[in-house]
Motif scaffolding. Structure first.
Motif, PDB file in Angstrom:
ATOM      1  N   VAL A  56       0.794  -1.043  -0.069  1.00  0.00           N
ATOM      2  CA  VAL A  56       0.203  -0.054  -0.042  1.00  0.00           C
ATOM      3  C   VAL A  56       0.781   1.192   0.019  1.00  0.00           C
ATOM      4  CG1 VAL A  56      -1.822   1.206   1.396  1.00  0.00           C
ATOM      5  CG2 VAL A  56      -2.096  -1.180   1.231  1.00  0.00           C
ATOM      6  N   ARG A  57       1.759   1.284   0.860  1.00  0.00           N
ATOM      7  CA  ARG A  57       2.757   2.460   0.813  1.00  0.00           C
ATOM      8  C   ARG A  57       3.561   2.818  -0.430  1.00  0.00           C
ATOM      9  NH1 ARG A  57       7.980   4.298   2.839  1.00  0.00           N
ATOM     10  NH2 ARG A  57       7.695   5.837   4.293  1.00  0.00           N
ATOM     11  N   LEU A 311      -6.739   0.212  -2.287  1.00  0.00           N
ATOM     12  CA  LEU A 311      -5.709   0.302  -1.243  1.00  0.00           C
ATOM     13  C   LEU A 311      -6.411   0.186  -0.061  1.00  0.00           C
ATOM     14  CD1 LEU A 311      -3.208   2.883  -2.795  1.00  0.00           C
ATOM     15  CD2 LEU A 311      -3.357   0.461  -3.186  1.00  0.00           C
ATOM     16  N   SER A 312      -6.357  -0.964   0.816  1.00  0.00           N
ATOM     17  CA  SER A 312      -7.084  -0.708   2.147  1.00  0.00           C
ATOM     18  C   SER A 312      -6.301  -0.350   3.192  1.00  0.00           C
ATOM     19  CB  SER A 312      -7.452  -2.429   2.355  1.00  0.00           C
ATOM     20  OG  SER A 312      -7.849  -2.617   3.722  1.00  0.00           O
ATOM     21  N   LEU A 313      -6.371   0.828   3.793  1.00  0.00           N
ATOM     22  CA  LEU A 313      -5.296   1.536   4.513  1.00  0.00           C
ATOM     23  C   LEU A 313      -5.873   0.744   6.014  1.00  0.00           C
ATOM     24  CD1 LEU A 313      -5.034   3.548   2.563  1.00  0.00           C
ATOM     25  CD2 LEU A 313      -5.030   5.391   4.238  1.00  0.00           C
ATOM     26  N   PHE A 341      -2.973   9.167   7.195  1.00  0.00           N
ATOM     27  CA  PHE A 341      -2.660  10.501   6.373  1.00  0.00           C
ATOM     28  C   PHE A 341      -2.477  10.206   4.936  1.00  0.00           C
ATOM     29  CE2 PHE A 341      -2.312  12.224  10.666  1.00  0.00           C
ATOM     30  CZ  PHE A 341      -3.793  13.116  10.777  1.00  0.00           C
ATOM     31  N   SER A 342      -2.487   8.946   4.529  1.00  0.00           N
ATOM     32  CA  SER A 342      -1.898   8.422   3.212  1.00  0.00           C
ATOM     33  C   SER A 342      -0.427   8.536   3.118  1.00  0.00           C
ATOM     34  CB  SER A 342      -2.799   9.354   2.089  1.00  0.00           C
ATOM     35  OG  SER A 342      -2.147   9.010   0.749  1.00  0.00           O
ATOM     36  N   HIS A 343       0.135   8.853   1.863  1.00  0.00           N
ATOM     37  CA  HIS A 343       1.572   8.814   1.784  1.00  0.00           C
ATOM     38  C   HIS A 343       2.050   9.261   0.270  1.00  0.00           C
ATOM     39  CE1 HIS A 343       5.856   7.676   2.373  1.00  0.00           C
ATOM     40  NE2 HIS A 343       5.901   6.892   1.251  1.00  0.00           N
ATOM     41  N   GLY A 344       2.997   9.893   0.285  1.00  0.00           N
ATOM     42  CA  GLY A 344       3.355  10.483  -1.045  1.00  0.00           C
ATOM     43  C   GLY A 344       2.943  11.886  -1.327  1.00  0.00           C
TER      44      GLY A 344
END
Length: 404
Positions: A56-57, A311-313, A341-344
């Motif tokens: 996911v990341r 994408l399963s956070l 908070f998501s990523h990227g």
């Protein structure tokens, strides 16, 4: 050699009884089997479901996966048939890629720095104290959602953007409608259009008479009125709904884990760790969608161009390969790195604001009401439907012992 191919046939829409904080069991089981699974969308599109933290990341940081709305032609619960999905409206940058995404995000970055958000702490403390005063005077019981969790972030984000005080209830009502996952398509559209009309008037007013707020600052540039309207909508909805649900669901989680609540009361210095742990444990922003722009090798499989990925956070933040004992709430947990908070490039712009609000609100609440407890059995607390983008509770009835 590729890993064995696992398939998840339907996206689960309910959580296990008595487990309001855990991801749906089917998603947890999928992650245990493999960090990536095949997922057949209702319209027949063969996509993928990614449940493991590392994958996911990596996707969130990979420009080969797109966030563009017009590429999101599939939905895990709905068959849209031949409906063409239009691009995101100007300014609504969460559903865009670079360079357009950067055009809208860059002017905002300086408005939401750690330093600037910490300067808001005193104002957040006053807003929080005012609502706790009102709760105490009206008590000894309340719906924590309407009395505390919603109004605090609503007031803060509206003040930041320059929304007049008398219009805040309007925003809270309509944003609730089009993000809550429970109204008809007609009601959702009506609320969305009502907010759009209001924001058009607000942008025009800020251009004519700028005040000391973020939206007025943004008018001093090359952004059009349509772009400013879209940016304001993103900031208002994201700055309100996610934090409101974190405050309510986070309080629910602490009340259901009294030893963690006691630890936080006993050691106020734990608040930073506690906030990060609640963000990880609850993962109120449950999932994101991406579309592969080219063929990508991922987890031993080839994700072909044009394929949609879920994408399963919620499961990534409960991945035991990243977080020891992941299904336990531990306010002393040291290892951070959650994806709440998501990523990227799409990492949440307002994450520092959300942290300030939670670092102030949680201690203020639990210290003002030492005997705070649920007013109904935990099983009777109504959750938002899984069709809502953000996980949370509809209401949280609480009570406490009145001061003699």
């Amino acid at each position: 050699m590729s890993e064995s191919l696992h398939t998840v046939t339907t996206m689960p829409t309910t959580r296990q009884p008595g487990c309001p904080f855990d991801p749906p069991k089917e998603l947890t089981e999928a992650r245990a089997h493999s960090p990536i699974s095949r997922f057949p969308f209702p319209d027949g599109h063969q996509g993928w479901l990614v449940t493991g933290y590392d994958l996911v990341r990596s996707i969130l940081a990979d420009p080969r996966f797109s966030s563009r709305r017009e590429l999101m032609r599939h939905h895990p619960l709905i068959d849209y048939g031949d409906i063409e999905v239009p691009p995101a409206p100007p300014g609504e940058f969460l559903l865009m890629d670079e360079p357009l995404h950067g055009r809208y995000r860059k002017p905002l970055v300086g408005k939401f720095t750690v330093r600037r958000m910490r300067q808001l702490t005193e104002r957040v403390e006053r807003i929080t104290a005012e609502h706790l005063d009102a709760m105490e005077q009206a008590g000894p019981s309340a719906d924590l959602v309407t009395a505390f969790a919603k109004p605090i972030p609503a007031i803060v984000i509206c003040e930041l953007l320059g929304v007049p005080y008398e219009d805040r209830d309007f925003f809270q009502e309509h944003i609730d409608r089009f993000l809550g996952g429970e109204v008809s398509d007609e009601e959702l559209t009506a609320s969305y259009l009502a907010v759009q009309r209001y924001l058009a008037e607000l942008v025009a007013a800020k251009r004519a008479n700028p005040t000391d707020d973020v939206l007025s600052d943004l008018t001093d540039g090359d952004l059009t009125d349509e772009e400013l309207k879209g940016m304001a909508l993103i900031l208002l909805s994201a700055g309100f709904d996610t934090t409101a649900n974190m405050l309510a669901l986070g309080t629910f989680a602490l009340l259901r884990n009294p030893e963690q609540l006691a630890a936080l009361r006993a050691d106020p210095a734990l608040i930073d760790q506690a906030v990060e742990e609640l963000l990880r444990y609850l993962s109120v922003a449950k999932q994101f969608f991406r579309v592969a722009l080219e063929d990508v090798e991922l987890g031993g499989h080839t994700i072909t161009a044009g394929t949609m990925v879920i994408l399963s956070l919620s499961t990534a933040n409960r991945d035991p390969e990243r977080f020891p004992d992941p299904h336990t709430l531990d306010v002393r947990r040291q290892n951070g790195g959650h994806l709440a908070f998501s990523h990227g490039v799409h990492q949440c712009l307002g994450q520092q604001l959300a942290r300030v609000e939670m670092r102030v609100a949680f201690p203020a609440l639990i210290n003002r009401f030492p005997t705070l407890r649920l007013a109904v059995p935990a099983e009777e607390v109504a959750l938002r439907p899984e069709t809502a983008d953000i996980h949370g509770v509809k209401s949280l009835p609480v009570t406490w012992d009145a001061t003699p």
